[in-house]
Design an enzyme around this catalytic site. Structure first.
Site, short mmCIF file in Angstrom:
data_model
loop_
_atom_site.label_atom_id
_atom_site.label_comp_id
_atom_site.label_asym_id
_atom_site.label_seq_id
_atom_site.Cartn_x
_atom_site.Cartn_y
_atom_site.Cartn_z
N GLY A 1 0.64 -0.87 0.02
CA GLY A 1 0.04 0.09 0.01
C GLY A 1 0.82 1.37 -0.11
O GLY A 1 2.01 1.13 0.28
N GLY B 1 0.65 5.76 0.66
CA GLY B 1 -0.10 6.70 1.32
C GLY B 1 0.71 8.06 1.27
O GLY B 1 1.87 8.03 0.74
N GLU B 2 0.02 9.20 2.04
CA GLU B 2 1.07 10.49 2.13
C GLU B 2 2.40 10.10 2.99
O GLU B 2 3.41 10.91 2.82
CB GLU B 2 0.27 11.55 3.12
CG GLU B 2 -0.98 12.17 2.18
CD GLU B 2 -1.52 13.36 2.89
OE1 GLU B 2 -2.31 13.67 2.45
OE2 GLU B 2 -1.00 13.50 4.20
N ASP C 1 -8.25 8.32 16.19
CA ASP C 1 -8.25 8.30 14.66
C ASP C 1 -8.82 6.82 14.22
O ASP C 1 -8.54 6.24 13.38
CB ASP C 1 -7.09 8.56 13.84
CG ASP C 1 -7.35 8.56 12.46
OD1 ASP C 1 -8.50 8.80 11.88
OD2 ASP C 1 -6.27 8.61 11.51
N ARG D 1 -10.67 1.74 8.52
CA ARG D 1 -9.52 1.90 7.61
C ARG D 1 -8.00 1.69 8.52
O ARG D 1 -7.32 1.30 7.93
CB ARG D 1 -9.26 3.14 6.88
CG ARG D 1 -9.34 4.29 7.76
CD ARG D 1 -9.27 5.64 7.00
NE ARG D 1 -9.46 6.87 7.97
CZ ARG D 1 -10.46 7.38 8.10
NH1 ARG D 1 -11.62 6.99 8.05
NH2 ARG D 1 -10.54 8.26 9.25
N ASN D 2 -8.25 1.93 9.94
CA ASN D 2 -7.03 2.05 10.84
C ASN D 2 -7.30 0.54 11.54
O ASN D 2 -6.57 0.64 12.58
CB ASN D 2 -7.07 3.04 11.66
CG ASN D 2 -6.74 4.52 10.77
OD1 ASN D 2 -5.97 4.34 9.70
ND2 ASN D 2 -7.17 5.52 11.18
#
Length: 872
Positions: free
Chosen positions: A499, A501-502, A629, A633-634
């Site tokens: 994966g 991401g940022e 958070d 998704r986490n």
């Protein structure tokens, strides 16, 4: 010529329609739609036995599970693509594609243009200036619809009249720091940009810490942390060094360019005391100096051999003497003098003496022997003196003695050469003693005198060392916490990417264990273009939180490794985590519903997911950790289908009280954030409970986006009216009651994670393994005109009629807390203050606005942490 061209066109048409056997009879039409309204495109194809039409947008397929076909006539089909609530991200180029017998045809394209509030393409950025210096500010926003006008606000006061976008204003200068932003207005509404700050450039502050990273015989490696930069880039630093010998000697100042904030200072003396301090300059001027930091260079081997080696030989003993080595040549504290002697071409055992003389009994046995001496410190022994040949003074007449002296000298030279060669071999075969071992180590039959050194130093030039946590410039507390989980990069073998991401990427990897076995792991690798210690420290904080976690439903840290990059000062941190076979829970739920091969998840499995998350969160709350958070998704799924709470990038440990207040406005996923957190940035375990309720909703809808059709900027206003997430289809009432209890506007009225575990265990135990015999009936809760009961299944009764029996009520509520439960125009006053809502177009673009099984997998999956609203 024209006749030929016409036949070519006819043949091409026949080829398209006749040979391929199908063609489009209807193509989508251009649409201009107001944001939030519905849009519908149509497409028809003739010549296919079975419909197989795919919708395309900007070159990518649009996946949908509810695509329907209308039969116009035999082998003639029509289909539509609908968007229930059009958003800016839905604007673009659309067309249809159909395939038959390996041939793909496309319809004519059409464009959807979305009209809405202005969208910022250039937002005001922070500026730093000298007092009174003029500067410019830029702002640009676009529609549609056009035109767009811009109004500037400086220090809370409107600056001038509205002007067309793009807009640039000139400010003559300010003497104090001020805030500013711009408003963009069109026919659809107003958008507000980010708030920027005008900073006044000042002198920087002194470096906060100066560290001695490494000390060698003649150089030192220094690292320092710059203080406040004064809102201006630091250009250079000045290093002052004093030698603290009998008198303080000031060495020439060193001026170095920064960054990096690390420097090697050479030209030092070994076994000497020094002090160092540093100041840094920006364009305003220099900072004050840091405090003095003391250090001492280590000892070295002596640089010269003892001189004037002489002997006296009698029948009883041999006496040797030599001149002491000068202190400047000794380069350390004298430990011993080493005497090496050779007899008949064979080396004898070496002898050690504290003084610059030696008395050896039995003088006759040393006849025709050669002797050498060297001085030794804890770093090792220095060069050997010139060899001398021992002969008795009365062994022959004077003239014969002189002849034998020459013969002896030649023999001695030969022997010395042989000894030198032998010593060279021994030096290569035996390592130098270290500061943490004995000064002299036995070799063969040679008897040595051993002594322990206080400090160590290796004369040999070491291989390029692996990166350490000291090289990252992170805080001492974080470095200490991660030291014992640092894993050598050599033990890791990176595989394919899982994966991206940022922050960087997650890669599959294999870790070599102590027993030479190999473990499959996942590695989070920070972006290689991130080169600041601050970004690296933020990445490693997540690892620091995970280090102490030991729970089956909380992901546990395996270790941290550092990837060394060529020609780069800072290595790339890699966080090593257990490999999770099934990935994150949100993607897993989406694939069960919208994947290429959908699969069924039983209600027992879904409740088990909820239980795993609740147990993990209860463990974190017991450790005084606020996640901040929590979302599907986490959460990660391992090979046993067990859910582990993960991604602690926003987590905070609380040490006093039971809440954490966000210090500044942050980019956060608002659709999972509790009402009080949106209001005043306060986060507690109870706000994690709110997010847990939203996560249950995600699980029951198999990964749908929360609050479908509600803009990010409207979430707070939506919640303050008493609205909540609606009961999903096929969701049992008792499960909805559990998630709904998590959304009480009064935090203390929400259940604890332990209570949620107990409730979910009761649901799980009562579930029948077989399918339900009778279908459940559901009530449409979205009744027009409902206020307090909207989404709650109750009517708008007054407080007196209900006896405060409103949803979310609990024992021990204060009167002002009950105001939160009343849905009225005064509800916002219960919090206090005047609220200004700022719409972030980027956040709006991330909100898919889709609901139900007809949602778009790609659109559902892209709503992540980018989904934000900022409240001031």
């Amino acid at each position: 010529m024209k006749f030929s061209s016409l036949w070519i066109i006819i043949l091409l048409v026949l080829d398209e329609e006749g040979i391929h056997g199908f063609h489009f009879t209807k193509s989508p039409a251009n649409l201009t739609v107001t944001q939030g309204n519905m849009a519908r495109l149509g497409c028809a194809v003739e010549g296919l036995n079975e419909p197989d039409i795919v919708w395309m947008k900007d070159g990518e397929k649009l996946y949908s599970t509810d695509q329907m076909y209308i039969t116009l006539e035999q082998n003639h089909w029509e289909t539509f693509h609908s968007v229930k609530s059009i958003q800016q991200q839905d604007a673009g180029k659309y067309w249809c594609e159909a395939e038959s017998r390996g041939i793909t045809m496309s319809s004519d394209p059409a464009w959807i243009t979305v009209e809405g509030v202005p969208h910022f393409v250039v937002e005001p950025q922070d500026v730093a200036i000298f007092p009174g210096m003029p500067f410019n500010l830029s702002c640009a926003a676009v529609g549609p619809p056009e035109p767009v006008e811009v109004v500037w606000w400086l220090g809370g006061v409107q600056e001038g009249d509205a002007m067309p976008s793009p807009s640039v204003i000139s400010v003559p200068g300010v003497t104090d720091s001020i805030k500013f932003y711009c408003e963009a207005k069109n026919a659809k509404g107003i958008s507000v940009s980010r708030t920027g700050t005008v900073h006044i450039k000042v002198l920087p502050e002194a470096p906060s810490t100066v560290q001695v990273v490494q000390v060698r015989e003649n150089n030192v490696t220094l690292a320092w942390t710059p203080g406040f930069t004064g809102h201006s880039t630091l250009q250079a630093c000045t290093i002052q060094i004093l030698e603290n010998s009998r008198k303080r000697v000031e060495l020439p100042e060193r001026h170095v360019m920064v960054p990096p904030f690390q420097q090697i200072i050479g030209g030092l003396k070994c076994y000497s005391n020094y002090s160092v301090r540093i100041c840094c300059n920006n364009e305003v001027g220099p900072s004050p100096f840091s405090t003095w930091v003391d250090f001492q260079t280590p000892e070295a081997v002596p640089s010269a051999a003892p001189r004037n080696l002489t002997f006296e030989l009698t029948e009883q003993q041999l006496s040797l003497s030599w001149a002491p080595v000068e202190e400047s040549e000794l380069q350390g504290r004298l430990q011993a003098y080493k005497v090496q002697w050779n007899l008949g071409g064979e080396s004898q055992e070496a002898l050690l003496f504290k003084e610059n003389m030696a008395h050896l009994s039995g003088g006759g046995r040393f006849f025709n022997a050669t002797f050498q001496v060297s001085a030794c410190t804890v770093a090792g022994c220095g060069p050997w003196s010139q060899p001398i040949l021992v002969m008795p003074a009365t062994a022959m007449p004077p003239h014969s003695q002189r002849g034998h002296v020459w013969v002896g000298l030649l023999l001695g030279l030969l022997v010395a050469t042989m000894v030198g060669l032998l010593l060279t071999v021994l030096v290569h075969r035996r390592g130098k003693e270290t500061q943490f071992g004995s000064a002299f180590e036995p070799s063969g039959t040679e008897t040595m005198v051993s002594f322990t050194a206080a400090r160590s130093f290796n004369r040999q030039g070491p291989d390029l060392p692996e990166s350490t946590l000291d090289s990252l410039g992170i805080s001492d507390e974080l470095r200490t916490k991660l030291q014992d989980v640092l894993i050598s990069e050599k033990l890791l073998t990176l595989g394919h990417m899982l994966g991206k991401g940022e922050f960087g990427s997650v890669r599959e990897a294999f870790l070599k264990m102590e027993d030479n076995s190999v473990q499959k792991v996942a590695v989070k690798v920070l972006k290689t273009d991130i080169n600041t210690s601050g970004d690296i420290e933020q990445c490693l904080k997540e690892a620091a939180y995970m280090k102490d976690f030991h729970h089956p439903n909380v992901i546990q840290l395996i270790g941290v490794s550092l990837h060394r990059r060529p020609q780069q000062r800072l290595p790339v941190p890699m966080v090593i985590l257990p490999f999770m076979k099934h990935g994150d829970l949100h993607t897993f739920l989406l694939m069960s519903r919208l994947g290429e091969e959908p699969f069924t998840l039983s209600l027992q499995t879904l409740v088990q997911f909820m239980l795993d998350i609740a147990r993990g969160m209860e463990y974190l709350s017991s450790k005084n950790i606020i996640h901040r958070d929590l979302a599907a998704r986490n959460c990660m799924l391992n090979e046993n289908m067990t859910v582990c709470v993960a991604d602690f990038g926003l987590s905070k440990k609380i040490y006093s009280g039971d809440y954490y207040r966000q210090g500044s406005v942050s980019k956060l996923p608002v659709k999972w954030i509790a009402l009080e957190s949106l209001a005043d940035n306060v986060y507690t375990t109870q706000s994690d409970v709110w997010a847990f309720g939203v996560t249950i909703w995600e699980i029951m809808t198999r990964g749908q986006t929360p609050y479908p059709g509600v803009e990010n900027s409207e979430i707070y206003e939506y919640l303050i009216k008493g609205e909540r997430l609606k009961q999903p289809p096929d969701c049992r009432d008792d499960i909805y009651e559990i998630m709904h209890s998590c959304w009480s506007p009064v935090p203390k009225c929400r259940p604890s994670f332990q209570q949620l575990i107990d409730q979910l265990e009761g649901v799980w135990t009562g579930l029948s393994p077989g399918p339900s015999k009778e279908p459940l009936l559901y009530v449409n809760l979205e009744v027009e005109g409902s206020e307090a009961g909207a989404g709650l299944g109750v009517g708008p009764l007054s407080p007196e009629e209900q006896g405060w029996a409103v949803p979310w009520q609990c024992v021990g509520m204060e009167e002002d807390e009950k105001d939160w439960l009343m849905v009225s125009s005064g509800a916002a006053l219960a919090i206090g203050g005047d609220y200004r809502y700022i719409m972030d177009p980027r956040g709006a673009e991330e909100d898919s606005g889709q609901a139900g099984s007809g949602g778009d997998l790609r659109e559902d999956a892209r709503e992540e942490e980018e989904d934000v609203v900022i409240n001031v």
